[in-house]
Scaffold this motif. Structure first.
Motif, PDB file in Angstrom:
ATOM      1  N   GLN A  65     -13.770  -9.099  44.791  1.00 37.62           N
ATOM      2  CA  GLN A  65     -14.216 -10.338  45.408  1.00 37.62           C
ATOM      3  C   GLN A  65     -13.145 -10.955  46.306  1.00 37.62           C
ATOM      4  O   GLN A  65     -13.324 -12.053  46.822  1.00 37.62           O
ATOM      5  CB  GLN A  65     -14.634 -11.343  44.334  1.00 37.62           C
ATOM      6  N   THR A  66     -12.038 -10.233  46.476  1.00 37.60           N
ATOM      7  CA  THR A  66     -10.979 -10.674  47.373  1.00 37.60           C
ATOM      8  C   THR A  66     -10.237  -9.442  47.878  1.00 37.60           C
ATOM      9  O   THR A  66     -10.414  -8.331  47.353  1.00 37.60           O
ATOM     10  CB  THR A  66     -10.008 -11.634  46.657  1.00 37.60           C
ATOM     11  N   GLU A  94      -0.947 -12.877  49.165  1.00 39.00           N
ATOM     12  CA  GLU A  94      -1.645 -13.715  50.141  1.00 39.00           C
ATOM     13  C   GLU A  94      -2.367 -14.865  49.449  1.00 39.00           C
ATOM     14  O   GLU A  94      -2.329 -16.013  49.919  1.00 39.00           O
ATOM     15  CB  GLU A  94      -2.639 -12.858  50.927  1.00 39.00           C
ATOM     16  N   GLN A  95      -2.993 -14.585  48.324  1.00 34.81           N
ATOM     17  CA  GLN A  95      -3.751 -15.620  47.615  1.00 34.81           C
ATOM     18  C   GLN A  95      -2.826 -16.691  47.052  1.00 34.81           C
ATOM     19  O   GLN A  95      -3.160 -17.893  47.058  1.00 34.81           O
ATOM     20  CB  GLN A  95      -4.583 -14.984  46.494  1.00 34.81           C
ATOM     21  N   ALA A 156     -11.214 -29.131  47.737  1.00 32.41           N
ATOM     22  CA  ALA A 156     -12.106 -27.970  47.756  1.00 32.41           C
ATOM     23  C   ALA A 156     -11.371 -26.715  48.229  1.00 32.41           C
ATOM     24  O   ALA A 156     -11.578 -25.617  47.698  1.00 32.41           O
ATOM     25  CB  ALA A 156     -13.306 -28.257  48.664  1.00 32.41           C
ATOM     26  N   ALA A 157     -10.499 -26.871  49.219  1.00 32.89           N
ATOM     27  CA  ALA A 157      -9.730 -25.725  49.705  1.00 32.89           C
ATOM     28  C   ALA A 157      -8.801 -25.192  48.623  1.00 32.89           C
ATOM     29  O   ALA A 157      -8.615 -23.976  48.486  1.00 32.89           O
ATOM     30  CB  ALA A 157      -8.940 -26.126  50.947  1.00 32.89           C
ATOM     31  N   LEU A 158      -8.208 -26.111  47.843  1.00 28.34           N
ATOM     32  CA  LEU A 158      -7.338 -25.681  46.754  1.00 28.34           C
ATOM     33  C   LEU A 158      -8.148 -24.948  45.679  1.00 28.34           C
ATOM     34  O   LEU A 158      -7.693 -23.919  45.158  1.00 28.34           O
ATOM     35  CB  LEU A 158      -6.619 -26.885  46.155  1.00 28.34           C
ATOM     36  N   ASP A 159      -9.331 -25.466  45.368  1.00 31.15           N
ATOM     37  CA  ASP A 159     -10.177 -24.783  44.380  1.00 31.15           C
ATOM     38  C   ASP A 159     -10.535 -23.374  44.856  1.00 31.15           C
ATOM     39  O   ASP A 159     -10.521 -22.418  44.077  1.00 31.15           O
ATOM     40  CB  ASP A 159     -11.450 -25.596  44.131  1.00 31.15           C
ATOM     41  N   GLN A 160     -10.843 -23.245  46.140  1.00 28.92           N
ATOM     42  CA  GLN A 160     -11.173 -21.933  46.685  1.00 28.92           C
ATOM     43  C   GLN A 160      -9.972 -20.998  46.633  1.00 28.92           C
ATOM     44  O   GLN A 160     -10.100 -19.813  46.293  1.00 28.92           O
ATOM     45  CB  GLN A 160     -11.663 -22.083  48.126  1.00 28.92           C
ATOM     46  N   ASP A 164      -9.772 -17.504  44.610  1.00 26.59           N
ATOM     47  CA  ASP A 164      -9.390 -16.230  45.219  1.00 26.59           C
ATOM     48  C   ASP A 164      -8.223 -15.592  44.475  1.00 26.59           C
ATOM     49  O   ASP A 164      -8.173 -14.366  44.308  1.00 26.59           O
ATOM     50  CB  ASP A 164      -9.019 -16.437  46.688  1.00 26.59           C
ATOM     51  N   LEU A 165      -7.280 -16.415  44.031  1.00 22.93           N
ATOM     52  CA  LEU A 165      -6.158 -15.888  43.261  1.00 22.93           C
ATOM     53  C   LEU A 165      -6.656 -15.321  41.927  1.00 22.93           C
ATOM     54  O   LEU A 165      -6.179 -14.267  41.469  1.00 22.93           O
ATOM     55  CB  LEU A 165      -5.126 -16.981  43.021  1.00 22.93           C
TER      56      LEU A 165
END
Length: 357
Positions: A65-66, A94-95, A156-160, A164-165
């Motif tokens: 998924q990443t 990167e994540q 929201a960006a931090l949650d995403q 991803d991590l």
């Protein structure tokens, strides 16, 4: 009246001839009393048995998924995996960088929000005193709304970024067995790349093709049991009849779900599915009372005088209660030895005593 097959050499008469005198045998030579049960007629479900094949209800392929490079594969084909166990690890450089950047953006947005809130509070206090124009107040209110929106977007960006991590550690969605490994260590994967395929052995179903001439009564009763290769019988949890038949074979592909649990059975295994098609009156005896010699099946019959006879029987499919319907070879009311091994020993002991007389 079922046909009775009697075998002369196996009929043992224990009654002494009148007037004959004999010395009583020693207590050690006396056979132990046999436990018996009376063969009785009872109403049982009429069943139609068909061959079917087990398949896994839960069978899926886990995909990436990443983006990342495969650094560790913890399971291989044939391994048992517990639910939520880590199966594959990917690089997360990167994540992690995106997560750090998202945290910084969120901190900046919160600081800006705090500043805008103070400004808004001052302007509102002055506006309430009618000392400034409404346009100035509206601008302060708009700045406050914009600052709050930036905080929400940064959160929201931090949650995403954190999600991803988290995708760099791939976990099993359910307990099962690995049936395919689709990546190698060092391989770079993108979102959607298949990593590993597994099946769950705790949720199985049997798929069976039912000819169209048999499906009517089975659909009416909707009851069945699955007979595993080791002889265990499991009640069907659910039965699904398709609305149409196969136009080529004229059969219905019926799916019968097993109760959840690990029964030591595997997808692809051949099993029998006994569907209830009606009700019959049958002569029943315990399955444990049967003696099997090759393809022959029998039981030891004990009469009122204690005479023992091995009777060969023709029997049907065992019921769910581990009782066997007798189709021929036995009459209702006759007594059957419940332990065929003990009955065989008693028969041999009696036979030896007869030979010494």
């Amino acid at each position: 009246m079922p046909t009775v097959m009697r075998f002369g050499p196996l009929l043992i008469t224990l009654t002494l001839l009148s007037g004959a005198t004999m010395t009583a045998p020693a207590a050690a030579d006396q056979p132990a009393p046999l436990s018996t049960v009376v063969a009785e007629s009872a109403s049982v479900a009429r069943e139609a048995a068909f061959d079917g094949t087990l398949e896994a209800i839960e069978q899926s392929t886990v995909a990436a998924q990443t983006r990342g490079r495969v650094t560790e594969i913890l399971y291989d084909i044939g391994d048992h995996v517990e639910k939520n166990a880590v199966i594959v690890r990917l690089t997360g450089t990167e994540q992690r960088a995106q997560t750090v950047a998202a945290k910084a953006v969120l901190a900046e947005a919160r600081t800006r929000l705090a500043e805008v809130q103070l400004t808004y509070a001052r302007i509102k206090a002055v506006y309430d005193k009618k000392l400034i124009a409404k346009a100035d107040y509206d601008k302060a209110a708009a700045d406050l709304s914009a600052a709050r929106a930036r905080v929400d977007a940064a959160r929201a960006a931090l949650d995403q970024a954190r999600e991803d991590l988290g995708y760099t550690v791939v976990r099993a969605p359910y307990p099962g067995i690995v049936v395919a490994r689709l990546v190698q260590i060092g391989e770079t994967v993108a979102p959607g790349k298949p990593l590993m395929t597994g099946v769950s052995l705790e949720r199985l179903r049997a798929v069976v093709a039912i000819p169209q001439q048999h499906v009517g009564p089975l659909r009416k009763h909707r009851k069945a049991r699955i007979i595993l290769p080791d002889g265990r019988s499991l009640p069907a949890e659910s039965i699904r009849f398709p609305p149409t038949a196969d136009p080529l074979t004229h059969t219905f592909q019926v799916r019968v779900d097993l109760p959840s649990g690990d029964y030591g059975a595997f997808p692809g295994t051949l099993v029998k599915i006994a569907f209830v098609s009606g009700e019959d009156n049958r002569l029943l005896i315990p399955e444990t009372a049967l003696l099997r010699r090759g393809e022959l099946t029998g039981a030891y019959v004990v009469d009122e005088q204690g005479r023992i006879e091995l009777r060969y029987l023709r029997v049907g499919t065992p019921t769910a209660e581990d009782r066997v319907p007798v189709l021929a070879g036995l009459d209702a009311g006759e007594r059957i030895a419940t332990d065929p091994i003990a009955a065989a020993i008693a028969y041999k002991q009696t036979d030896r005593r007869e030979e010494t007389r």
